[in-house]
Design an enzyme around this catalytic site. Structure first.
Site, PDB file in Angstrom:
ATOM      1  N   TYR A 112     -14.918  -4.109  18.231  1.00  0.00           N
ATOM      2  CA  TYR A 112     -15.893  -3.889  17.153  1.00  0.00           C
ATOM      3  C   TYR A 112     -15.163  -3.706  15.819  1.00  0.00           C
ATOM      4  CZ  TYR A 112     -19.633  -1.960  14.291  1.00  0.00           C
ATOM      5  OH  TYR A 112     -20.540  -1.750  13.274  1.00  0.00           O
TER       6      TYR A 112
HETATM    7  N1  LIG Z   1     -25.561   2.020  11.969  1.00  0.00           N
HETATM    8  C1  LIG Z   1     -24.266   2.247  11.788  1.00  0.00           C
HETATM    9  O1  LIG Z   1     -23.738   3.357  12.024  1.00  0.00           O
HETATM   10  C2  LIG Z   1     -23.403   1.128  11.266  1.00  0.00           C
HETATM   11  C3  LIG Z   1     -22.146   1.460  10.741  1.00  0.00           C
HETATM   12  C4  LIG Z   1     -21.348   0.440  10.250  1.00  0.00           C
HETATM   13  C5  LIG Z   1     -21.781  -0.867  10.271  1.00  0.00           C
HETATM   14  N2  LIG Z   1     -23.029  -1.162  10.796  1.00  0.00           N
HETATM   15  C6  LIG Z   1     -23.424  -2.578  10.813  1.00  0.00           C
HETATM   16  O2  LIG Z   1     -24.688  -2.705  10.206  1.00  0.00           O
HETATM   17  C7  LIG Z   1     -25.306  -3.908  10.649  1.00  0.00           C
HETATM   18  C8  LIG Z   1     -26.766  -3.634  10.968  1.00  0.00           C
HETATM   19  O3  LIG Z   1     -26.831  -2.738  12.054  1.00  0.00           O
HETATM   20  P1  LIG Z   1     -27.870  -1.514  12.096  1.00  0.00           P
HETATM   21  O4  LIG Z   1     -27.063  -0.274  12.090  1.00  0.00           O
HETATM   22  O5  LIG Z   1     -28.929  -1.698  11.093  1.00  0.00           O
HETATM   23  O6  LIG Z   1     -28.402  -1.679  13.596  1.00  0.00           O
HETATM   24  P2  LIG Z   1     -29.813  -2.071  14.207  1.00  0.00           P
HETATM   25  O7  LIG Z   1     -30.879  -1.163  13.716  1.00  0.00           O
HETATM   26  O8  LIG Z   1     -29.559  -2.154  15.676  1.00  0.00           O
HETATM   27  O9  LIG Z   1     -30.075  -3.531  13.606  1.00  0.00           O
HETATM   28  C9  LIG Z   1     -29.405  -4.664  14.079  1.00  0.00           C
HETATM   29  C10 LIG Z   1     -30.153  -5.904  13.623  1.00  0.00           C
HETATM   30  O10 LIG Z   1     -29.435  -7.057  14.102  1.00  0.00           O
HETATM   31  C11 LIG Z   1     -30.343  -7.873  14.832  1.00  0.00           C
HETATM   32  N3  LIG Z   1     -29.665  -8.546  15.914  1.00  0.00           N
HETATM   33  C12 LIG Z   1     -29.039  -8.001  17.000  1.00  0.00           C
HETATM   34  N4  LIG Z   1     -28.590  -8.959  17.827  1.00  0.00           N
HETATM   35  C13 LIG Z   1     -28.948 -10.151  17.246  1.00  0.00           C
HETATM   36  C14 LIG Z   1     -28.788 -11.506  17.615  1.00  0.00           C
HETATM   37  N5  LIG Z   1     -28.178 -11.866  18.759  1.00  0.00           N
HETATM   38  N6  LIG Z   1     -29.273 -12.462  16.784  1.00  0.00           N
HETATM   39  C15 LIG Z   1     -29.910 -12.119  15.646  1.00  0.00           C
HETATM   40  N7  LIG Z   1     -30.092 -10.865  15.237  1.00  0.00           N
HETATM   41  C16 LIG Z   1     -29.619  -9.887  16.037  1.00  0.00           C
HETATM   42  C17 LIG Z   1     -31.420  -6.928  15.355  1.00  0.00           C
HETATM   43  O11 LIG Z   1     -32.659  -7.594  15.546  1.00  0.00           O
HETATM   44  P3  LIG Z   1     -33.252  -8.258  16.893  1.00  0.00           P
HETATM   45  O12 LIG Z   1     -33.010  -7.293  18.022  1.00  0.00           O
HETATM   46  O13 LIG Z   1     -34.694  -8.451  16.552  1.00  0.00           O
HETATM   47  O14 LIG Z   1     -32.529  -9.559  17.048  1.00  0.00           O
HETATM   48  C18 LIG Z   1     -31.556  -5.978  14.172  1.00  0.00           C
HETATM   49  O15 LIG Z   1     -32.412  -6.545  13.203  1.00  0.00           O
HETATM   50  C19 LIG Z   1     -24.479  -4.395  11.849  1.00  0.00           C
HETATM   51  O16 LIG Z   1     -23.649  -5.476  11.419  1.00  0.00           O
HETATM   52  C20 LIG Z   1     -23.627  -3.187  12.197  1.00  0.00           C
HETATM   53  O17 LIG Z   1     -22.418  -3.540  12.813  1.00  0.00           O
HETATM   54  C21 LIG Z   1     -23.836  -0.204  11.290  1.00  0.00           C
END
Ligand SMILES: NC(=O)c1ccc[n+]([C@@H]2O[C@H](COP(=O)([O-])OP(=O)(O)OC[C@H]3O[C@@H](n4cnc5c(N)ncnc54)[C@H](OP(=O)(O)O)[C@@H]3O)[C@@H](O)[C@H]2O)c1
Length: 265
Positions: A154
């Site tokens: 990751y």
């Molecule tokens: N939350 C944290 O602590 C954190 C920290 C650092 C970075 N990030 C990054 O922030 C970004 C967004 O994550 P989040 O925290 O908002 O998590 P989240 O609430 O789980 O959102 C993830 C999004 O990605 C979509 N997704 C997952 N698998 C997919 C696929 N195979 N194809 C297309 N879309 C897909 C999901 O929608 P569907 O299930 O509808 O496809 C959802 O809209 C990610 O890149 C993550 O690595 C998060």
């Protein structure tokens, strides 16, 4: 009527950071193209934002771990001339530490967090550079800077996104195209729920609210930052890091190995 600001295409728009970008960009007056797998959820969000802010919101269902679907989104980025902003955000997080991980899950993570993110960022950069207009926001993570504390695959996917952004920023400098990497720390979204974990088990002093995260990231974007770390109060630390990294430059590729390896003279 189409928006004067144009259209923002947001991946991972069905929840968390992407859904919050969709809200904030609609509030600014962007039309939207919302991308993720859950079409019903995207449709509800699109209707809600269209009504609330008087913008146009389309849904483009895509599984971005699947090459055919990535190509579909790439085609939209390359051909829809209304698109002025690409938020490259979809991603999944780790279930466990690397030694305990299922390698098939890690492959899917790389397909989504790296292969799709790379293809779509490059497609958007090429398209916007040709038009000499547009902007890209890539969601990376603070673990890009601290791989030793987290699942290595990751962390490496997010280091990839950070490197890609910094490299593209240099290439896009004279093309009137903006690019930003956003480095969230722990942010309350569905990312942990999806892998059977919970933010409630973590030190709450380290967990940011998703609206604060996106609002700070957009403020960093407005300020012209290439790298935005919403939690970092003292940006002097980041500048010192960049300066130290820059100081390595002249010493990284030379004809002879360093004297401490005992090979010279
Ligand atoms: N939350 C944290 O602590 C954190 C920290 C650092 C970075 N990030 C990054 O922030 C970004 C967004 O994550 P989040 O925290 O908002 O998590 P989240 O609430 O789980 O959102 C993830 C999004 O990605 C979509 N997704 C997952 N698998 C997919 C696929 N195979 N194809 C297309 N879309 C897909 C999901 O929608 P569907 O299930 O509808 O496809 C959802 O809209 C990610 O890149 C993550 O690595 C998060």
């Amino acid at each position: 009527m189409t928006s004067k600001l144009g259209t923002a295409l947001v991946t991972g728009a069905s929840s968390g950071i992407g859904a919050t970008y969709a809200d904030r960009l609609a509030r600014r007056g962007y039309d939207l193209i919302l991308v993720a797998r859950d079409a019903a959820r995207l449709g509800e969000l699109a209707d809600k934002l269209a009504k609330a802010y008087g913008i146009k919101a389309d849904v483009l269902r895509a599984d971005l771990s699947d090459r055919a679907d990535v190509l579909k989104v790439e085609d939209r980025l390359r051909t829809d001339e209304a698109i002025t902003l690409f938020v490259n955000n979809a991603g999944i997080g780790p279930v466990t530490s690397l030694l305990e991980s299922d390698v098939d899950y890690l492959d899917t993570m790389v397909a989504l967090n790296v292969t799709a993110a790379n293809r779509l960022a490059v497609a958007a950069a090429q398209t916007f550079a040709r038009r000499r207009a547009g902007a890209i926001i890539n969601t990376a993570s603070v673990v890009a800077l601290a791989p030793q504390i987290f699942n290595g695959t990751y962390a490496a996917t997010k280091a990839f996104v950070l490197s890609l952004t910094e490299s593209l920023a240099a290439e896009l400098k004279d093309k009137n195209v903006r690019i930003q990497a956003v480095l969230p720390g722990l942010t309350r979204t569905e990312i942990f729920d999806r892998v059977g974990r919970s933010f409630n088990d973590l030190d709450q002093g380290m967990v940011m609210d998703v609206t604060d995260l996106v609002d700070a990231a957009l403020a960093g974007f407005d300020q012209g930052e290439i790298v935005t770390i919403p939690a970092l109060a003292d940006d002097g630390i980041w500048n010192a890091y960049l300066a130290a990294r820059g100081a390595l430059g002249p010493h990284l590729s030379l004809r002879k190995p360093a004297a401490r390896y005992g090979l010279s003279g």
